[in-house]
Structure formats: C-alpha cells, structure tokens
Write a protein that holds these residues in place. Sequence first.
Motif, mmCIF file in Angstrom:
data_model
loop_
_atom_site.group_PDB
_atom_site.id
_atom_site.type_symbol
_atom_site.label_atom_id
_atom_site.label_comp_id
_atom_site.label_asym_id
_atom_site.label_seq_id
_atom_site.Cartn_x
_atom_site.Cartn_y
_atom_site.Cartn_z
ATOM 1 N N VAL B 107 37.640 -22.189 -4.434
ATOM 2 C CA VAL B 107 37.262 -22.679 -5.760
ATOM 3 C C VAL B 107 37.720 -21.671 -6.824
ATOM 4 O O VAL B 107 38.265 -22.044 -7.866
ATOM 5 N N ILE B 108 37.538 -20.387 -6.534
ATOM 6 C CA ILE B 108 37.935 -19.336 -7.469
ATOM 7 C C ILE B 108 39.435 -19.422 -7.770
ATOM 8 O O ILE B 108 39.860 -19.439 -8.924
ATOM 9 N N ARG B 110 41.592 -21.859 -7.161
ATOM 10 C CA ARG B 110 42.010 -23.115 -7.777
ATOM 11 C C ARG B 110 41.744 -23.072 -9.271
ATOM 12 O O ARG B 110 42.540 -23.547 -10.077
ATOM 13 N N GLY B 111 40.625 -22.471 -9.652
ATOM 14 C CA GLY B 111 40.302 -22.345 -11.067
ATOM 15 C C GLY B 111 41.270 -21.419 -11.793
ATOM 16 O O GLY B 111 41.733 -21.718 -12.884
ATOM 17 N N MET B 112 41.582 -20.307 -11.149
ATOM 18 C CA MET B 112 42.431 -19.308 -11.806
ATOM 19 C C MET B 112 43.841 -19.809 -12.060
ATOM 20 O O MET B 112 44.495 -19.407 -13.012
ATOM 21 N N GLN B 114 44.904 -22.963 -12.580
ATOM 22 C CA GLN B 114 45.086 -24.241 -13.263
ATOM 23 C C GLN B 114 46.226 -24.128 -14.268
ATOM 24 O O GLN B 114 46.472 -23.067 -14.835
ATOM 25 N N HIS B 119 42.599 -23.154 -19.493
ATOM 26 C CA HIS B 119 41.662 -23.196 -18.367
ATOM 27 C C HIS B 119 41.999 -22.172 -17.289
ATOM 28 O O HIS B 119 41.122 -21.531 -16.751
ATOM 29 N N GLY B 120 43.289 -22.061 -16.965
ATOM 30 C CA GLY B 120 43.693 -21.141 -15.900
ATOM 31 C C GLY B 120 44.002 -19.766 -16.468
ATOM 32 O O GLY B 120 44.840 -19.628 -17.362
ATOM 33 N N VAL B 121 43.342 -18.763 -15.937
ATOM 34 C CA VAL B 121 43.480 -17.418 -16.510
ATOM 35 C C VAL B 121 44.880 -16.857 -16.275
ATOM 36 O O VAL B 121 45.385 -16.070 -17.084
#
Lengths: 300, 424
Positions: B107-108, B110-112, B114, B119-121
Amino acid sequence: MSAASTEAREGATGVRTRPSAASRVVGFFTSGIVHLVLIVVALFWLIPSLGLLLLSLRSSGDNAASGWWTVFTRPAQLTLENYQNLLANPTITGSLWNTVMIAVPATAAVVVIGALAGYAFAWLTFPGRDWLLVVVIVLLAVPIQVALIPLARLFGDLGIFGTVFRVVLFHTGFGLPFAIFLLRTFFTQIPGELLEAARIDGAGELRIFATVIMPLGGPAIASLAIFQFLWTWNDMLVALIFTDSQSQPLTVAIQSQLRQFGANIDVLSSGAFFSMIVPLIVFFAFQRYFVQALLAGSQK
Amino acid sequence: MALAFLAPALVFLGAILVYPVVYTVIRSFYSASGDQFVGWSNYLAMFTSDSTFTAIRNNVIWVVVAPFSCTALGLVFAVLMEKISWATAFKLIVFMPMAISMLAAGVIFRGMFQQDPDHGVVNAAIVAVTDAFGGPQASLPGAGPRQEVGLSASDGGAISADQAVQVGTVQDFPLVGVRADEVPSGAAQAETAPAPGPDQITGTVWLDVVRGGGGTNGQIDPGKPGLPGVRVQAVGPGGQVVASTTTDDTGRYTLSGLDPGQYSVVLPATNFETGFTGINWLGPSFITAVVILSFVWIWAGFAMVMIASGLSAMDRSLQEAARIDGASEWQVFTRITAPLLMPVLLVVFVTLIVNVLKTFDLVYVIPPGNAKPAANVIAVEMWRVSFGGGNDQGLGSALAILLLVLVLPSMILNIRRFRADRQR
C-alpha cells in the motif's frame, strides 16, 4: 575490540603516532560524508512509512486534493477521522479479532510443539535422528505455494470447518521446521551436566523438559515466538485462500479495498497503518530477540 | 519416549508439508479438473502460455536484481554503520520494514508511485527537482493570442507576430485563454519591457485579461499578470532560431546578441503543451522495477543486520596488521574484510533468492489492474491459475513444483552447512 584497548595497545607498542593535522582534516570530511550518506539513507527508509502515517491522518477530501507532504506547510489538516471510521467499521474490527485468533494460537502451537521436538532432537537418542533432522532442514525452504492446492482439498475432505482454524493449522505446519531447527540449536547449548543432574535426581524427560529446558531456553523461545507471531500476523496469502468474509484477517480485509486505490485511500492508509501498529510495538520492544531468530535461522 | 516428544511435530510436518509436496507433484501431471493424466503437458504449457512465460521471465529479472541489490546495500550500510555513533537508531530505521506486512508495504509503495504529482511523492519530487534546475517551464494549454493585435497561432500551436521586426524594437504578446488556476504561481503584475539595446528585441508576455473585468485589450493594465517561464525565440529569415530566452515573473523577456536585420518573434508550441503529468511508474513498463524497489526497501535491512553481526563477530587483528603495514581502507576492505565475510554474504544471498521466489503479496498489491499481467511472477501466477479465476489446478501444481525446484539448491546448501557445522 573496544576503542580503549586499541589505544592502549598502540600506546604500548608505539607503532602509531598521533595522526597529522592533514589526515585529521581528511578524516573529519570522510566522517562527514559518511554521516551525510547515512542520514539520506535513513530518510529514504523513513519517508515511505511516514507518508502512509500522514495519509492516514488526513481527511479523504484533503488526500484527493493534495499530497501528504503539504502537511508540512499546512499542519492544521491532521485528523483522526479515518481511524474513527475504521474502528466503527464492523468488517475491520471483526478482521482484527480474526488476526488475533490466527496469530496467537498459531504462535503458541508452534512454540509448544517445536520445543518438544527441539528437545528430542537435541537431547534424546532415537533411531534415525540425524536423518529426520535433515528432513526438517529440507522442509525449511518449502514454498507455501506447494501446499495450497492439496490442503484446500484435504481440509475440505476432512470437513474442517471454522476457517480460522484451517489457517492456524497451516501456519503451525509451516512454522515448525524453523521452530525445531532454531530450538534444537539453542537447546544443544544448554550444559549437559544440568540435564544429567536432573536425571540422577530421578526426574523424567517430561519433568526435565519442563523444569530445566523451558526456563533456560527462554530467550530462544522468545525469539521463536516473536518471529512466528510477526509472520502469522502479517500473512495474507494463506488467509486469502482459506478464509471467507467472516473469518478474514486484517490483511485480507484491507486488500479487498485495493481496486479503487485513490478513492479508498482513507480506508487503505489507516487500515494498513493500523495493521502495522502491533508488529511495530512487538518489533521495537523485542527487536533483539527478532534479530536472534533471524541470525540463528540462517547462520547457525 | 522420544516418540512422545516428536509425535505432534511429525503429524504436522507429515500432513501440512510432506503430504502436500507429494500430492502436488502427482497433481501436476493431471489435467485442470484432475481426472485425466496429461504427462508433461502442464509443464509445457508453462513455457508456452503468455502469462506464465511473462511470470517466469520476470522471476529471472527479480532473481538477478533483487538479492544482489539487497546484499550490496546491506554490506555498504553495515560497513558505514560502524563509523557512526547513532548506529542503533540507523539499524532500527532500516530494519523496521522487516516487521510490517508486505501488504502494508505494498500500500505504501503504490501510494508513493502514483502518477499524479499531487498524489505520488516520487513524481512530486521529480517536478520539484526539474523546477529547481530547469527553471519553471510554462504550461499554458489552451492559451491563444489576443485578436487584432498582429499575433496569430500556427497549426502546430506556436504563437508568433504576423510581422517580422527589426532588431532594437519591442514585440509584446498579449495572450488570452489561460484559466486563472493555470497562471503559474510565481506570476507578478505584468510590466512594460525595458527599452531594447541595439542588438536586442524585448517585450512582455502577459495574460490580457483583468479578473473581474476592465482594462483595454492589448494594453498592460493593472491586474493583468505577466506569464513567467514562457520560452521566446527569435527566428531568422531562413527559419533558423538565432536566439531564445524565457520570460521573468512579470512576463518580460530580452532577446540579446542579434545581428542587425529582421526577425520574427515566436512563442514555440512547447509553451502550450500540457505540462509534466508524471511518470507512469505503475504502468506496464516500470511496474516490475517499482515492486523490486519495495522488496529492496524491506530486505536490505535483513542483509544489513546479518552482515553487521558477521562483522562484529570478526577478529579484527588482520585488518589492524594490514593498516599498520600501510594498506588503505579500501584495500583492507576488498582484500581482507570482504573475503572474510564471504560465508555470511552467501547465506544472505541465498536466503534472499528463496524469499524473492516466494514473494506474493507485493506483486499482488502494488500493480493496478492494467499492469498486473506485466508484473506477474510465478508465485502470483500460481495463485491466479489455481484460485484467482484460472481454475486450472493442474497448471497451478506444476507452477508450485517449479518454485520448489528453484529453491532446491538452497535446500542442498542448508544441508551442507548443517553437516559442516556438525563436523566442527
């Protein structure tokens, strides 16, 4: 070797003189670079988890509009709303309970059964002992995938209902080779005289196991328990196959939200972080034992 | 007596491990439904079906890249860690991902990764870095020239003055069609360009609209923002670009170093393209790299801890002796420390190979639906064909056996190490 003793030896032999000013300057810069590199590495390793934590502390509206890093310029946006929603969600609280009901029994079973077998391998003589131990070592590396199809069938044929129980059985089986191997290694280090003394006093093997081995093997058992607990708490694959919506653990409940990643980010981030809390507490509290288990598992 | 101690373990090992291995081997020679013996055809299908073949190919990439990266990083970290006072904190930070579930790690990551830089860092960081080094690049999709001031837009999207101008004159660009939220954040009130020098053409690019109304078309009025970061080119009579620059925060530009003559001044089409929308990390081309990166994030700490303990158990007198003989730190490391660490490195490497092959959760969680086929590995494919809708437990069994065969070398190595330990 401690710094003090190194210095003492150098002083005694007089081989080394004090480093020159130039080499001290070079040393200062090298150490500065090392510090800098490791600080950057530490940041790279921290940022992912930190990002998840911050995501989970922002409202879904904020997360849809901007990235989590904007909290550093607008700190007011943090909220516990996602966690409140999470704890009010019966699917999540139910799956948390299921996770506990999987991880605790599977850990206890592996510790007890593994300790008994570990003791037998360490201190009892029986025919085929070495051969059997080699089998255990071979089984250490068996991939979980090999057992999925047969056990799905076997559990069905045996009519084992209550799907949490199936997962416990599965984890117990797959935890045992490591448990036996680890505990045997530790138990063989217990001084044989202690066991001899107990035997002379007329203690039976079961009594020796309970009064000598178990107390002395405490650290080893703690290592095993922590390793096994983290493993079962964090498992997703086994639970994905053997549980249903009533018996699914946290990992499975959270992954079912993945299809709409962006829209479900509030559930996903808070759920994922929530699932991390217990492992992190266990890890920080018993880190030493966890490391010991890893070391024993692959170095001894 | 011994049997009483062993019995529970033997029952579990027999039922949960030994029996399934035997069953799966046999099952892998039967058809999807299990009622027909098909010989080797499941194993043949593995290498001929597109999705299983992708999985096998990806596993090769994984095995080549991931264990080596983790071991190398772990070695570097372990060696450098000895030189700092906050080693314990560093170790905890890098080792921590080992404690959390691969689902959470998935999850971490996938979030990073994006795509949207909001949204994605990772993409946000790329935008920040390119802005810092390349200067802000204007992105004004939909912008066009003010009508009837001698400007026109070409088919390709560039905006130019209708008339070529002499060096030493001013060419302004009043633009329209820029939405308020598209005006770059650094934009300031538009200002009149400075008087051009003899080898210069100057001018201003501004948004020729006063928010809320007012102002005169084509005039720089209060309330009209300059458009910063717009690329401006002077094009010679032969069509060659002879000078280019970008506008400042007030929209002014100065093209310098021009030979006498006539030039047309152009705002090239790149100004009006949609800006950087983020690298599609989670698309089919990069997905395996991202998933491997998440694996490295988790397992580098394992390698580091193992190697650090190997280092701390090491007798350092050889290194000391070499230093006294004048060996450099690098020589000490490559000639003495690294060879002495070899057994530990080998164990770490082999452990990582086994864990790479078993990795399921990360590959299951990180790729979005459209990238799943491209990210496939054997462990996931085995699940997919047996339980995830493929409904072919014959092929699934064959894939499981393939995994088992791939970890065989590590089993043999384990036995060897065990025997060697015994003889000591």
